[in-house]
Design a protein around this motif. Sequence first.
Motif, PDB file in Angstrom:
ATOM      1  N   HIS A 143       1.036  -1.262   0.029  1.00 37.00           N
ATOM      2  CA  HIS A 143       0.530  -0.079   0.089  1.00 37.00           C
ATOM      3  C   HIS A 143       0.979   0.884  -0.391  1.00 37.00           C
ATOM      4  CE1 HIS A 143      -3.675  -1.694   0.539  1.00 37.00           C
ATOM      5  NE2 HIS A 143      -3.709  -2.079   1.717  1.00 37.00           N
ATOM      6  N   LEU A 144       2.270   0.740   0.761  1.00 29.94           N
ATOM      7  CA  LEU A 144       3.268   2.364   0.716  1.00 29.94           C
ATOM      8  C   LEU A 144       4.497   2.349   0.213  1.00 29.94           C
ATOM      9  CD1 LEU A 144       2.461   2.275   4.650  1.00 29.94           C
ATOM     10  CD2 LEU A 144       0.760   4.091   2.764  1.00 29.94           C
ATOM     11  N   GLY A 145       4.605   1.429  -0.783  1.00 31.62           N
ATOM     12  CA  GLY A 145       5.157   1.166  -1.106  1.00 31.62           C
ATOM     13  C   GLY A 145       6.024   1.786  -2.592  1.00 31.62           C
ATOM     14  N   SER A 146       6.882   2.950  -3.182  1.00 30.71           N
ATOM     15  CA  SER A 146       6.587   3.704  -4.433  1.00 30.71           C
ATOM     16  C   SER A 146       6.749   2.767  -5.675  1.00 30.71           C
ATOM     17  CB  SER A 146       7.236   4.803  -4.132  1.00 30.71           C
ATOM     18  OG  SER A 146       7.739   5.738  -3.010  1.00 30.71           O
ATOM     19  N   TRP A 147       5.311   2.254  -5.530  1.00 31.07           N
ATOM     20  CA  TRP A 147       5.864   1.753  -6.984  1.00 31.07           C
ATOM     21  C   TRP A 147       5.835   1.727  -8.406  1.00 31.07           C
ATOM     22  CZ3 TRP A 147       6.579  -3.660  -6.002  1.00 31.07           C
ATOM     23  CH2 TRP A 147       6.991  -4.028  -4.938  1.00 31.07           C
ATOM     24  N   TYR A 148       5.218   3.487  -8.177  1.00 26.72           N
ATOM     25  CA  TYR A 148       5.379   3.843  -9.900  1.00 26.72           C
ATOM     26  C   TYR A 148       6.734   4.402 -10.227  1.00 26.72           C
ATOM     27  CZ  TYR A 148       6.056   7.985  -6.869  1.00 26.72           C
ATOM     28  OH  TYR A 148       6.681   8.979  -5.079  1.00 26.72           O
ATOM     29  N   MET A 149       7.925   4.061  -9.308  1.00 26.17           N
ATOM     30  CA  MET A 149       9.272   4.170  -9.679  1.00 26.17           C
ATOM     31  C   MET A 149       9.636   2.834 -10.632  1.00 26.17           C
ATOM     32  SD  MET A 149      10.360   6.654  -8.251  1.00 26.17           S
ATOM     33  CE  MET A 149      12.171   6.628  -7.522  1.00 26.17           C
ATOM     34  N   ASN A 183       4.978   2.785 -14.419  1.00 25.07           N
ATOM     35  CA  ASN A 183       5.706   3.569 -14.375  1.00 25.07           C
ATOM     36  C   ASN A 183       5.526   4.863 -14.491  1.00 25.07           C
ATOM     37  OD1 ASN A 183       6.584   1.991 -16.099  1.00 25.07           O
ATOM     38  ND2 ASN A 183       8.705   2.522 -16.520  1.00 25.07           N
ATOM     39  N   ARG A 184       6.313   5.617 -13.499  1.00 26.78           N
ATOM     40  CA  ARG A 184       6.127   6.675 -14.277  1.00 26.78           C
ATOM     41  C   ARG A 184       7.417   7.043 -15.017  1.00 26.78           C
ATOM     42  NH1 ARG A 184       9.201  10.342  -8.909  1.00 26.78           N
ATOM     43  NH2 ARG A 184      11.228   9.039 -10.071  1.00 26.78           N
ATOM     44  N   ALA A 185       8.453   6.790 -15.902  1.00 28.62           N
ATOM     45  CA  ALA A 185       9.244   7.085 -16.289  1.00 28.62           C
ATOM     46  C   ALA A 185      10.026   5.845 -17.644  1.00 28.62           C
ATOM     47  CB  ALA A 185      10.296   8.014 -16.593  1.00 28.62           C
ATOM     48  N   SER A 186      10.874   6.193 -18.334  1.00 27.38           N
ATOM     49  CA  SER A 186      11.374   5.100 -19.134  1.00 27.38           C
ATOM     50  C   SER A 186      12.480   5.056 -18.219  1.00 27.38           C
ATOM     51  CB  SER A 186      11.041   5.212 -20.444  1.00 27.38           C
ATOM     52  OG  SER A 186      11.846   4.298 -21.262  1.00 27.38           O
ATOM     53  N   GLY A 187      12.744   4.274 -17.574  1.00 26.83           N
ATOM     54  CA  GLY A 187      13.657   4.133 -16.609  1.00 26.83           C
ATOM     55  C   GLY A 187      13.764   5.021 -15.443  1.00 26.83           C
ATOM     56  N   LEU A 188      14.304   4.226 -14.450  1.00 24.34           N
ATOM     57  CA  LEU A 188      13.959   4.563 -12.923  1.00 24.34           C
ATOM     58  C   LEU A 188      14.126   6.142 -12.572  1.00 24.34           C
ATOM     59  CD1 LEU A 188      13.610   3.529 -10.275  1.00 24.34           C
ATOM     60  CD2 LEU A 188      15.938   2.852  -9.248  1.00 24.34           C
ATOM     61  N   TYR A 189      14.948   6.925 -12.582  1.00 22.15           N
ATOM     62  CA  TYR A 189      14.888   7.924 -12.537  1.00 22.15           C
ATOM     63  C   TYR A 189      15.883   8.630 -13.396  1.00 22.15           C
ATOM     64  CZ  TYR A 189      14.051  11.027  -8.546  1.00 22.15           C
ATOM     65  OH  TYR A 189      13.285  12.175  -7.739  1.00 22.15           O
ATOM     66  N   PRO A 190      15.485   8.679 -14.753  1.00 24.27           N
ATOM     67  CA  PRO A 190      16.049   9.935 -16.108  1.00 24.27           C
ATOM     68  C   PRO A 190      16.472  10.872 -15.856  1.00 24.27           C
ATOM     69  CG  PRO A 190      13.853   9.079 -16.573  1.00 24.27           C
ATOM     70  CD  PRO A 190      13.873   7.972 -14.949  1.00 24.27           C
ATOM     71  N   THR A 191      17.162  11.240 -16.669  1.00 19.88           N
ATOM     72  CA  THR A 191      17.060  12.761 -16.103  1.00 19.88           C
ATOM     73  C   THR A 191      16.604  13.862 -17.196  1.00 19.88           C
ATOM     74  OG1 THR A 191      19.138  12.784 -17.469  1.00 19.88           O
ATOM     75  CG2 THR A 191      19.374  12.912 -14.919  1.00 19.88           C
ATOM     76  N   LEU A 200      13.665  15.389 -19.575  1.00 18.32           N
ATOM     77  CA  LEU A 200      12.343  15.308 -18.717  1.00 18.32           C
ATOM     78  C   LEU A 200      11.014  14.631 -20.072  1.00 18.32           C
ATOM     79  CD1 LEU A 200      12.254  18.857 -17.964  1.00 18.32           C
ATOM     80  CD2 LEU A 200      12.126  16.939 -16.466  1.00 18.32           C
ATOM     81  N   ALA A 201      11.749  14.218 -21.097  1.00 19.67           N
ATOM     82  CA  ALA A 201      10.468  13.179 -21.877  1.00 19.67           C
ATOM     83  C   ALA A 201      10.141  12.477 -21.846  1.00 19.67           C
ATOM     84  CB  ALA A 201      11.744  13.924 -23.466  1.00 19.67           C
ATOM     85  N   ARG A 202      11.261  11.199 -20.973  1.00 11.56           N
ATOM     86  CA  ARG A 202      10.416  10.334 -20.878  1.00 11.56           C
ATOM     87  C   ARG A 202      10.407  10.036 -19.502  1.00 11.56           C
ATOM     88  NH1 ARG A 202      16.581   7.511 -19.833  1.00 11.56           N
ATOM     89  NH2 ARG A 202      15.751   5.769 -20.022  1.00 11.56           N
ATOM     90  N   TYR A 203       8.956  10.924 -19.084  1.00 11.41           N
ATOM     91  CA  TYR A 203       8.341  11.230 -18.485  1.00 11.41           C
ATOM     92  C   TYR A 203       6.856  11.297 -18.811  1.00 11.41           C
ATOM     93  CZ  TYR A 203      11.850  11.548 -14.520  1.00 11.41           C
ATOM     94  OH  TYR A 203      12.599  11.836 -13.780  1.00 11.41           O
ATOM     95  N   ALA A 204       6.146   9.895 -18.151  1.00  7.79           N
ATOM     96  CA  ALA A 204       5.043   9.715 -18.989  1.00  7.79           C
ATOM     97  C   ALA A 204       4.452  11.007 -18.466  1.00  7.79           C
ATOM     98  CB  ALA A 204       4.726   8.715 -18.198  1.00  7.79           C
ATOM     99  N   VAL A 205       4.573  12.126 -17.869  1.00 10.51           N
ATOM    100  CA  VAL A 205       3.101  13.232 -17.166  1.00 10.51           C
ATOM    101  C   VAL A 205       3.751  13.847 -18.174  1.00 10.51           C
ATOM    102  CG1 VAL A 205       4.675  14.004 -15.456  1.00 10.51           C
ATOM    103  CG2 VAL A 205       1.771  13.859 -14.807  1.00 10.51           C
ATOM    104  N   SER A 223       8.114  15.096  -9.317  1.00 14.15           N
ATOM    105  CA  SER A 223       7.618  13.060  -9.606  1.00 14.15           C
ATOM    106  C   SER A 223       6.859  13.600 -10.334  1.00 14.15           C
ATOM    107  CB  SER A 223       7.795  13.100  -8.413  1.00 14.15           C
ATOM    108  OG  SER A 223       9.102  13.102  -7.806  1.00 14.15           O
ATOM    109  N   ALA A 224       6.860  13.821 -11.405  1.00 16.05           N
ATOM    110  CA  ALA A 224       5.760  13.357 -12.059  1.00 16.05           C
ATOM    111  C   ALA A 224       3.864  13.169 -11.556  1.00 16.05           C
ATOM    112  CB  ALA A 224       5.729  12.436 -12.771  1.00 16.05           C
TER     113      ALA A 224
END
Length: 371
Positions: A49-55, A177-185, A187-192, A307-308
């Motif tokens: 329930h509380l994990g940041s699964w979108y990462m 996931n929120r982005a293509s990659g775990l923590y991409p730099t 911005l275009a790789r973030y879904a939002v 954080s999208a």
Amino acid sequence: MTLLIASALLPLLVLPGAALVWLTRRSPCRLLWGLKAAAVGGYVGLTYHLGSWYMLSTHGRYVLLGLFAVGAGYGGWRMRHQVFWTRPRGWQWAGPGLAAILLLLSVVGLRQRNQAREIPAPPVNLTVPLRDGPVYVASGGSRSITNPHLKVDAPELQTWRGQRWGLDLVQLYPSGNRASGLYPTALARYAVFGAPVYAPCDGAVETTAGSLPDRSPPARDTARKAGNHVLLRCASDAYVLLAHLKQGSVRVEPGDSVSPTPASGGWATAATAGNRTSTSAPKTRWARPPSWMPTRARSPSTAGFRSATTWCGPMERDAGEPFPATPPSSCVSRDDQTQGPAGRAAPSTRDVAPGLRGRAALFCFTTPQRT
């Protein structure tokens, strides 16, 4: 960046993995193994329930449940010939003691998570400002375990109390996931990033800002926390701040009328999501306006980088008293998934902005208190 990645992987992979391995190991007796299984099960439920699964992927939490079922089955099979009860000796008490503490913390955490849906004040009903694809609630609710914005209740943070009902909404790819990659730099790789941000209410634009440059994660701008934004008046005493918008995406001006429905004749799309805030990844935010903002505004703009996600609650210093805000007929908390209204704006409506930068932020508050 390494620290950010490690902080994401530790609670989602390392700690649950260690707990599952512990579950498969033998205990002095079946009763104590049952205590361990209950403790690990509670911890898995809390992580679910509380994990940041979108990462990583929101589908990963179902994998975790499956692994727990396999681990519990295997561990129980290994314990089938053990006695039901025997008194532990010496260091053998360490396992049951750890299990008891873990079970207690998990029960308290899950109870707090359920209580986070209780809204102590009448909320402002708003339409979800993101419509393209599923929206995941990264943080929100009325308990600090699901809503870190409640930290502004501390006496030394009272000047930032407007963001206490912040609601972070993360847009997801089909993979969860929120982005293509775990923590991409990039911005275009973030879904939002670049997603249209729509007006969450019928109202008028008070103020806007849209010229600040986008920032690549994990860069932050702590001096201008709202970044590019649109401030809306949704009622005589209720304001909504759409923050963290994409540079140059704000399509409305002070005095414009906005509405989430095409029939109203006002602007439907305020801007697009971007990344220009005090956050570490793209998002859009709802918030209460700060006292220094003028009293005129227009429709929303694109979401900025935070954080999208999208928030609901005031963000800036000296804002008015905050309102909780929820989608119609719903009370959202962390780990919920929702969807914006279906359909596109009619030609008679005007887009506020072309897309989000990253995470959207939404804040709701009363008339700003001036000192």
